[in-house]
Write an enzyme that holds these catalytic residues in place. Structure first.
Site, short mmCIF file in Angstrom:
data_model
loop_
_atom_site.label_atom_id
_atom_site.label_comp_id
_atom_site.label_asym_id
_atom_site.label_seq_id
_atom_site.Cartn_x
_atom_site.Cartn_y
_atom_site.Cartn_z
N ARG A 190 -9.54 -1.22 11.14
CA ARG A 190 -8.16 -1.40 11.68
C ARG A 190 -7.55 -2.75 11.33
NH1 ARG A 190 -10.80 1.20 15.78
NH2 ARG A 190 -10.24 3.41 15.87
N LYS A 212 4.24 -4.75 1.70
CA LYS A 212 4.24 -3.29 1.51
C LYS A 212 2.96 -2.93 0.75
CE LYS A 212 9.01 -1.68 1.34
NZ LYS A 212 9.97 -0.97 0.48
N GLU A 254 12.36 -6.69 -12.53
CA GLU A 254 12.52 -7.03 -11.10
C GLU A 254 13.17 -8.40 -10.94
OE1 GLU A 254 11.83 -4.69 -8.95
OE2 GLU A 254 10.06 -3.56 -9.58
N LYS A 296 12.80 -12.90 -2.50
CA LYS A 296 12.08 -11.84 -1.79
C LYS A 296 11.66 -12.32 -0.40
CE LYS A 296 9.17 -7.99 -1.79
NZ LYS A 296 8.40 -7.03 -2.55
N GLU A 306 12.24 -2.99 6.66
CA GLU A 306 13.26 -2.27 5.90
C GLU A 306 14.18 -1.42 6.77
OE1 GLU A 306 12.07 -1.19 1.94
OE2 GLU A 306 13.37 0.57 1.99
N ARG A 310 16.40 -5.04 3.43
CA ARG A 310 15.27 -4.98 2.49
C ARG A 310 15.43 -3.84 1.48
NH1 ARG A 310 8.75 -5.84 3.52
NH2 ARG A 310 8.22 -5.56 1.33
N ASN A 314 15.60 -2.33 -3.70
CA ASN A 314 15.34 -1.11 -4.46
C ASN A 314 16.47 -0.77 -5.42
OD1 ASN A 314 12.77 -0.39 -3.45
ND2 ASN A 314 13.75 0.17 -1.52
N HIS A 317 15.86 1.71 -8.19
CA HIS A 317 14.56 2.34 -7.95
C HIS A 317 14.66 3.84 -7.64
CE1 HIS A 317 13.05 -1.69 -8.05
NE2 HIS A 317 11.83 -1.33 -7.72
N HIS A 321 12.39 5.84 -9.79
CA HIS A 321 11.29 6.67 -9.27
C HIS A 321 11.41 8.10 -9.78
CE1 HIS A 321 10.34 3.89 -5.60
NE2 HIS A 321 9.80 3.46 -6.72
N HIS A 334 6.51 0.78 -14.45
CA HIS A 334 7.44 0.76 -13.31
C HIS A 334 8.73 0.00 -13.66
CE1 HIS A 334 8.85 0.56 -9.21
NE2 HIS A 334 8.85 -0.77 -9.26
N1 LIG Z 1 4.36 -3.42 -2.72
C1 LIG Z 1 5.52 -3.66 -3.28
O1 LIG Z 1 6.43 -4.21 -2.67
C2 LIG Z 1 5.72 -3.26 -4.72
C3 LIG Z 1 6.82 -3.76 -5.43
C4 LIG Z 1 6.93 -3.46 -6.78
C5 LIG Z 1 5.98 -2.66 -7.39
N2 LIG Z 1 4.93 -2.17 -6.65
C6 LIG Z 1 3.90 -1.35 -7.27
O2 LIG Z 1 3.25 -2.11 -8.27
C7 LIG Z 1 2.73 -1.24 -9.26
C8 LIG Z 1 3.08 -1.77 -10.61
O3 LIG Z 1 2.49 -3.04 -10.73
P1 LIG Z 1 2.18 -3.68 -12.16
O4 LIG Z 1 3.38 -3.58 -12.98
O5 LIG Z 1 1.59 -5.00 -11.88
O6 LIG Z 1 1.12 -2.67 -12.80
P2 LIG Z 1 -0.48 -2.65 -12.86
O7 LIG Z 1 -1.08 -3.14 -11.62
O8 LIG Z 1 -0.85 -1.29 -13.32
O9 LIG Z 1 -0.82 -3.70 -14.02
C9 LIG Z 1 -0.36 -3.47 -15.31
C10 LIG Z 1 -1.47 -3.52 -16.35
O10 LIG Z 1 -1.77 -4.87 -16.66
C11 LIG Z 1 -3.16 -5.12 -16.51
N3 LIG Z 1 -3.27 -6.51 -16.11
C12 LIG Z 1 -3.00 -7.04 -14.91
N4 LIG Z 1 -3.06 -8.37 -14.97
C13 LIG Z 1 -3.40 -8.69 -16.24
C14 LIG Z 1 -3.61 -9.91 -16.92
N5 LIG Z 1 -3.41 -11.08 -16.31
N6 LIG Z 1 -3.95 -9.86 -18.21
C15 LIG Z 1 -4.09 -8.68 -18.86
N7 LIG Z 1 -3.88 -7.50 -18.28
C16 LIG Z 1 -3.53 -7.51 -16.99
C17 LIG Z 1 -3.59 -4.11 -15.49
O11 LIG Z 1 -4.97 -3.88 -15.54
C18 LIG Z 1 -2.77 -2.90 -15.92
O12 LIG Z 1 -3.37 -2.28 -17.01
C19 LIG Z 1 3.31 0.12 -8.98
O13 LIG Z 1 2.31 0.92 -8.39
C20 LIG Z 1 4.42 -0.15 -7.99
O14 LIG Z 1 4.64 0.92 -7.10
C21 LIG Z 1 4.80 -2.46 -5.34
ZN LIG Z 2 9.97 -2.20 -8.18
#
Ligand SMILES: NC(=O)c1ccc[n+]([C@@H]2O[C@H](COP(=O)([O-])OP(=O)(O)OC[C@H]3O[C@@H](n4cnc5c(N)ncnc54)[C@H](O)[C@@H]3O)[C@@H](O)[C@H]2O)c1
Ligand SMILES: [Zn+2]
Length: 433
Positions: A190, A212, A254, A296, A306, A310, A314, A317, A321, A334
């Site tokens: 938890r 999030k 972003e 942010k 949100e 907040r 998006n 988005h 999406h 993304h």
């Molecule tokens: N929680 C939130 O507020 C929020 C906001 C925006 C996006 N997201 C989520 O984030 C995700 C996308 O994140 P992302 O774009 O970081 O993708 P990701 O986590 O898939 O990373 C992208 C790629 O880069 C590689 N990688 C990461 N760091 C590296 C580094 N330093 N050197 C070499 N390779 C590296 C990873 O292994 C992966 O293959 C989605 O699932 C999205 O929904 C969440």
């Molecule tokens: Zn995003």
């Protein structure tokens, strides 16, 4: 018409959000909360960005740490936390160690990042601190693994190695790892202590900040999750050196978003400095990350769960999406989907007469400069968009609310009060059928 269908708390969306950050200042900023927000918002907000040395109480004489991280504070009462930004921060063990609770740490990472940074992070957690033991779980890499089955591997490891309530989970990776590790930390026993070490630009400017967390369901993205804030976010900008170009550009989508929804000065800076960002100029990247985190942090501090403001994060988005879902997760990154989605949201804002031509042109130009897509892939049809958008989390009482630009650069609305014709025209303009 549509406004009357929206719950009263969403009415502020009919007016552009205008609270903006003033230029970077070492002093804390006291901002007036939006007068239209919920009562939660009626407290003074402190967003500060410092570039002063972080003093380590364990060091003799309080000597300053070697490099000086910039610190952006996320102000959430007793859940407040710092975001450390800088080069070489993984070589400063004290920064991390002060946020570790208990003696057991579980680092959650993936097969790509582990060979690059796991050893360094383990060292940073343990050097001079022999009482701390570090376990790690190395997950498969990719958005398609952001699901329940992969999440279970984190719990398996935590339970097999008998981690208790006084443990710390560390997310080492991009947004996928951060979202999954955060959700695991929220749910394990938890809730256990949680630290974010984001290694993609996307995660450094967006996903690691704000709490999030979650996983995807086959029927929709991020549908299962929790709000769960970390103890700290440690951004070592050196980790970007190994990031592929396409991933870097994805994060820039972003960054552009913050300029468009609330920070016109930042947008102008991006227009001038996009080439430096793409060339990974360290000071340009550090500035973009800092400004993004400040934006942010401010939005999250005003509206953690949100209820209105907040949602403006998006922008692009809902269309984005739909693209990610319509073509299958992982086909487009993304940020790529968000870029095309932003162009569509801006097109719709323009059709509604809410922004002038120059804003639309500048959005296209900056995304093209960043080598991001400015239209959805051809397989996206009007029907596909409509099907996915119908189950968007921002549908309330059957009404799809969108983030649209309205007014001068840096102003947007979150609203369901728009002419449906404009949405149809935008979809038809971007889809062949
Ligand atoms: N929680 C939130 O507020 C929020 C906001 C925006 C996006 N997201 C989520 O984030 C995700 C996308 O994140 P992302 O774009 O970081 O993708 P990701 O986590 O898939 O990373 C992208 C790629 O880069 C590689 N990688 C990461 N760091 C590296 C580094 N330093 N050197 C070499 N390779 C590296 C990873 O292994 C992966 O293959 C989605 O699932 C999205 O929904 C969440
Ligand atoms: Zn995003």
């Amino acid at each position: 018409m549509a406004a009357s269908l929206s719950p009263p708390s969403l009415r502020p969306s009919l007016r552009p959000y205008s609270a903006r950050l003033s230029p970077p200042s070492p002093a804390a900023l006291f901002l007036r909360p939006p007068t239209t927000g919920s009562s939660d918002h009626r407290r003074p907000l402190r967003i500060s960005a410092r570039s002063t040395p972080v003093m380590d109480p364990t060091l003799k004489g309080g000597a300053p740490l070697p490099a000086v991280p910039t610190v952006v504070d996320v102000d959430l009462g007793n859940r407040s936390y710092p975001i450390y930004i800088g080069s070489g921060l993984l070589d400063q063990p004290q920064l991390l160690q002060r946020h570790v609770v208990g003696k057991r740490v579980l680092v959650v990472t993936n097969t790509t990042i582990a060979p690059l940074y796991l050893e360094k992070v383990t060292e940073a957690l343990t050097v001079g601190n022999p009482n701390v033991s570090v376990e790690s779980v190395i997950l498969p890499d990719g958005e398609k693994y952001k699901n329940m089955e992969t999440l279970m591997k984190v719990f398996d490891k935590a339970i097999e190695t008998r981690l208790d309530r006084r443990s710390t989970f560390v997310a080492l990776g991009g947004g996928v790892i951060g979202d999954m590790c955060g959700f695991a930390a929220a749910a394990f026993l938890r809730g256990v202590n949680f630290i974010q070490i984001p290694t993609t630009l996307m995660a450094q400017v967006d996903s690691s900040v704000g709490g999030k967390t979650g996983i995807n369901h086959p029927l929709g993205k991020n549908l299962i999750g929790a709000f769960y804030q970390p103890q700290c976010v440690l951004i070592d900008t050196d980790t970007l050196n190994t990031l592929p170009d396409r991933e870097l550009a994805s994060g820039i989508a972003e960054v552009v978003k913050y300029g468009l929804i609330r920070d016109p000065e930042f947008f102008r800076w991006q227009e001038k400095n996009m080439q430096s960002l793409l060339a990974r100029d360290p000071s340009a990247l550090a500035h973009a990350i800092k400004r993004s985190c400040e934006n942010k942090a401010e939005v999250v501090s005003l509206d953690e769960k949100e209820s209105g403001l907040r949602a403006t994060l998006n922008l692009g988005h809902t269309f984005g999406h739909a693209i990610e879902n319509g073509i299958g997760y992982g086909q487009w990154l993304h940020g790529e989907a968000v870029a095309a989605g932003t162009v569509m949201a801006v097109d719709m804002s323009h059709r509604l007469g809410w922004i002038d031509d120059t804003i639309q042109e500048r959005v296209l130009a900056i995304l093209q400069q960043a080598k991001l897509p400015i239209a959805p892939p051809e397989i996206m049809t009007v029907e596909k968009f409509k099907d996915v958008m119908a189950v968007d989390k921002k549908v309330a009482d059957g009404l799809l609310r969108l983030i649209l630009l309205k007014g001068p650069l840096g102003s947007c609305v979150f609203t369901g009060d728009y002419d449906r014709k404009a949405l149809d025209e935008t979809l038809r303009a971007f889809c062949k059928c």
